[in-house]
Design an enzyme around this catalytic site. Sequence first.
Site, PDB file in Angstrom:
ATOM      1  N   LEU A 265       0.865  -1.179   0.000  1.00 29.18           N
ATOM      2  CA  LEU A 265       0.000   0.000   0.000  1.00 29.18           C
ATOM      3  C   LEU A 265       0.897   1.223   0.000  1.00 29.18           C
ATOM      4  O   LEU A 265       1.988   1.210   0.589  1.00 29.18           O
ATOM      5  CB  LEU A 265      -0.899   0.022   1.250  1.00 29.18           C
ATOM      6  CG  LEU A 265      -1.924  -1.099   1.414  1.00 29.18           C
ATOM      7  CD1 LEU A 265      -2.629  -0.972   2.765  1.00 29.18           C
ATOM      8  CD2 LEU A 265      -2.949  -1.084   0.280  1.00 29.18           C
ATOM      9  N   ASP A 266       0.457   2.301  -0.667  1.00 27.80           N
ATOM     10  CA  ASP A 266       1.198   3.566  -0.599  1.00 27.80           C
ATOM     11  C   ASP A 266       1.368   3.975   0.862  1.00 27.80           C
ATOM     12  O   ASP A 266       0.517   3.653   1.705  1.00 27.80           O
ATOM     13  CB  ASP A 266       0.441   4.682  -1.333  1.00 27.80           C
ATOM     14  CG  ASP A 266       0.368   4.445  -2.831  1.00 27.80           C
ATOM     15  OD1 ASP A 266       1.165   3.637  -3.334  1.00 27.80           O
ATOM     16  OD2 ASP A 266      -0.496   5.051  -3.474  1.00 27.80           O
ATOM     17  N   MET A 267       2.428   4.701   1.145  1.00 25.46           N
ATOM     18  CA  MET A 267       2.686   5.139   2.510  1.00 25.46           C
ATOM     19  C   MET A 267       1.472   5.851   3.102  1.00 25.46           C
ATOM     20  O   MET A 267       1.117   5.638   4.271  1.00 25.46           O
ATOM     21  CB  MET A 267       3.899   6.083   2.547  1.00 25.46           C
ATOM     22  CG  MET A 267       4.245   6.590   3.945  1.00 25.46           C
ATOM     23  SD  MET A 267       5.662   7.710   3.957  1.00 25.46           S
ATOM     24  CE  MET A 267       4.920   9.188   3.266  1.00 25.46           C
TER      25      MET A 267
END
Length: 559
Positions: free
Chosen positions: A406-408
Amino acid sequence: MHHPDRLFNRFNTSIESYSLPEKFTYPFYYQPHPLCVEAAKQLQDYLRQQQKWQHNFGLSSDASASGKMFGVLLVESPQGEIGFLAAFSGKVADKNLLPGFVPPVFDMLTEQSFFCRELAEITELNHKVNQLETSLELARLKQALSTLQQQYAIEESQLREQMINARATRKAQRQKAQQHMTPQAFTEFNVELSKQSVADKNSLKYLKLEWEQKIAQIQHEFDKLDTKLSAFKNQRATLSNLLQNKLFDQYRFLNALGKHQSLKAIFANTNSPTPPAGAGECAAPKLLHFAFKHGFKPLAIAEFWWGASPKSEIRQHGKFYPSCNSKCQPILGHMLKGLNVDDNPLEENWAQDKELEIIYQDEAIVVVNKPSGLLSVPGKVINDSAYTRLQARYPDVEGPFVIHRLDMATSGLLVFALTKRANKSLQQQFMSRSVEKRYVALLEGTLEHREGEIHLPMRGDPIDRPRQLVCFEHGKPAQTSWQTIEQQQNRTKLYLYPKTGRTHQLRVHCAHHLGLATPMVGDTLYGEKADRLHLHAERLELDHPYSKERMTFQVDSAF
């Protein structure tokens, strides 16, 4: 025309209630300072009302429209007055210089500039190349060569077929003659058959020589024109390269320490030593160079998009955006030396005090609820991540193995494999798309329809990583289904079901004008900064790697 006082803009309203910024803006990730917002509003009013020049920004639907990035630089004048400078990226109204905007660092379009003269030579060579490439004579010779080669291939094929049949006939004759002829007669007969074989081979040789002569004559004429064309192209490439390097040397940027550096020198030690097209023409470098050159003290900067969005990129009318990475980061890295600049927020560990919640674990897998701000895997600067935390928690397992990310800024469910066997099973499930995922997002706006599907192919932006582009020519297929949950206060909460797993797929499909045309709340890449990115991986369905039992995990979003 470039007199500094004429380009210094005073605010139309009182700014006494505003406090000045303590540090200069970090231009690649920022919340615009309130005074920059006021300056942008004043500039936008001017863009709506001015009649001095015409540019089709596409504020009404028009296929030929061209939106542009504008910038405002909050400054303190040499006399101690607070105001702002304005600039645009590239050209507007087919000009790189307009009244009220700072000039380019190097004005290549002035009549005295070597650029116009040398560009005229390249343009003339372009004309010659185009003339030759589209000439009827070149087309006639190409067609003639193609026709002759096809005819030769047909005749050679027919002759070889005849030779094969003749060889088979001679073989049969030889076998029959050997049974009925005397040795002396058979020897004489065999010599005759050998002569026929030699004659066939000579026929093939003479056919080849005949067609080679025909083709060589046309080839010679074609090669003369092609050599001339290649010479023009090589000359054009040489002149273009020389002009490019000349320009690189002419673009010399000042910094706060009073030091100049050319584009060539700035990019020399980067991963791309050749500066990209348009480097130095963006608003931010223009503004800072002019300020340093004329004694203005830079206090804060902001850039906004004005007009229709480009076809591939995501740019919304009137919204603020960070400076681009590939073109501006090396240049601004030099120009900001000597200024007291805000720290890079992306180098801070936003999730240092946030818990990584374990949702489920057994001997094969662990499912976690990743908080917004925590990396999935270690980054270039920050090592703390969901992966490293699980490494510390499970020191004696074969894994953990990273299955997906997942994106940060995205929160929600992640699954990690603890064994090689589990890793192989989960990898196969993700590759075959049998894993089902559901996200919740909050969008900055309302939607006309209740549900739908988005098919927009995507690829990375080569000049502004990590941003992604919609690209129908080179992009990979990307598909997202969506369904509205509720709409309130000009915002929409919805479910997102990604059918593919492209980088930033959900964010781009929501924000792009061919998608939902509505960015997520807090999307700093494709929308505007907020307390966080309002995107949450809420639901995850998969088969257990050992028991094959279907498992469903769900964690509700916090927004």
